[in-house]
Motif scaffolding. Sequence first.
Motif, short mmCIF file in Angstrom:
data_model
loop_
_atom_site.label_atom_id
_atom_site.label_comp_id
_atom_site.label_asym_id
_atom_site.label_seq_id
_atom_site.Cartn_x
_atom_site.Cartn_y
_atom_site.Cartn_z
N VAL A 3 18.78 99.57 4.78
CA VAL A 3 19.63 99.11 3.99
C VAL A 3 19.62 97.49 3.89
O VAL A 3 19.83 96.95 5.00
CB VAL A 3 21.20 99.52 4.01
CG1 VAL A 3 22.17 99.15 3.26
CG2 VAL A 3 21.14 101.04 4.05
N ALA A 4 19.64 96.87 2.82
CA ALA A 4 19.83 95.65 2.70
C ALA A 4 21.26 95.23 2.30
O ALA A 4 21.87 95.70 1.13
CB ALA A 4 18.67 95.16 1.68
N ILE A 5 21.73 94.22 2.82
CA ILE A 5 23.09 93.65 2.55
C ILE A 5 23.20 92.28 2.27
O ILE A 5 22.81 91.38 2.92
CB ILE A 5 24.07 94.15 3.64
CG1 ILE A 5 24.15 95.55 4.19
CG2 ILE A 5 25.57 93.58 3.27
CD1 ILE A 5 25.01 95.71 5.25
N CYS A 6 23.24 91.85 0.75
CA CYS A 6 23.50 90.80 0.39
C CYS A 6 24.83 90.01 0.79
O CYS A 6 25.92 90.72 0.16
CB CYS A 6 22.95 90.42 -1.04
SG CYS A 6 21.39 90.92 -1.34
N GLY A 7 25.02 89.02 1.27
CA GLY A 7 26.60 88.73 1.94
C GLY A 7 27.06 89.52 2.91
O GLY A 7 28.14 89.90 3.17
N GLY A 8 25.97 89.90 3.92
CA GLY A 8 26.24 90.79 4.81
C GLY A 8 27.02 90.11 6.22
O GLY A 8 27.11 90.93 7.24
#
Length: 301
Positions: A3-8
């Motif tokens: 899973v990629a989280i932008c603003g992680g």
Amino acid sequence: MRVAICGGTGFIGSALTEHLLKNGHEVTVVTRRLPPDHKRDPRLVLYTWDEIASHPELMEGIDALVNLAGSSLSQRWTAKAKDSIIHSRLTTVAAVAKLVEALHSKPGVVIQASAIAVYGTSWTNTFDENSPKRVMDFPSDVVSRWEDAADSIQGVRLVKLRIGVVLGNQGGAFPIMRLPYRLGVGGKIGSGRQWLSWIHLEDIVRLIEFCMTHPEAEGPVNATAPEPVTNDQFGQAVGRAYHRPHWFPVPAVMMKAVLGEQSLIILEGQRILPAKALELGFKFRYPRLQEALNGLANEQG
């Protein structure tokens, strides 16, 4: 899953990262700058926006992408701040759309953050995912433009997660909202009749994971608990959770004088129901406010 989280590294993103790692997923966090002391975990990778823009192949093979990035509304709404709020959202959505287009192996789902402001405000109406968007103020205009921009993310299942007030101890609005009660001067704000649609931090990260793993979740999904409350009811519940009085009303005129245009976030509201999440079988761990607040109070000790 990968899973990629932008603003992680933000309030929700950090909690989501921790939740996914705990559940055995691999997580790639995309952020403006790399924190010097980020958590060391073999299943956690961090990149900057510049790195993925230059090397989109770094994101090949991700199963899901969550975009939580965007400048906070919780700041004085000067002309410069408004431009920053809008620009940050449109820019990050455009970057995600460009990334997805560049990938040979696209993620199965993109979950794009949005907000319940898209419905506009009302003292009497109840809104769910079938309700139309209504542009009537700055927040609703921002979110409407944000969601329109998200339509440029093509070739994947797209979820627009319309987020309410997220309750958690480590960030967001709640630490400020409970502060008057801890000081013994809590009370309703304005008339107290304005609606507050909320969700516990634990439930929003669980809902995001739910949307990843349930192909039926698509389009708008309201991220709010099934029992919204009025401002007055919220204050009474905070008082009970922290054993403080609910007695000191704050006049609307005072909020307008202190916050200016931003006061409409507090003085207006929306009664939002998570119809799609419930229909798809999502089970809220904290469906009722008092349970959520008691849990947060106990968490602090």
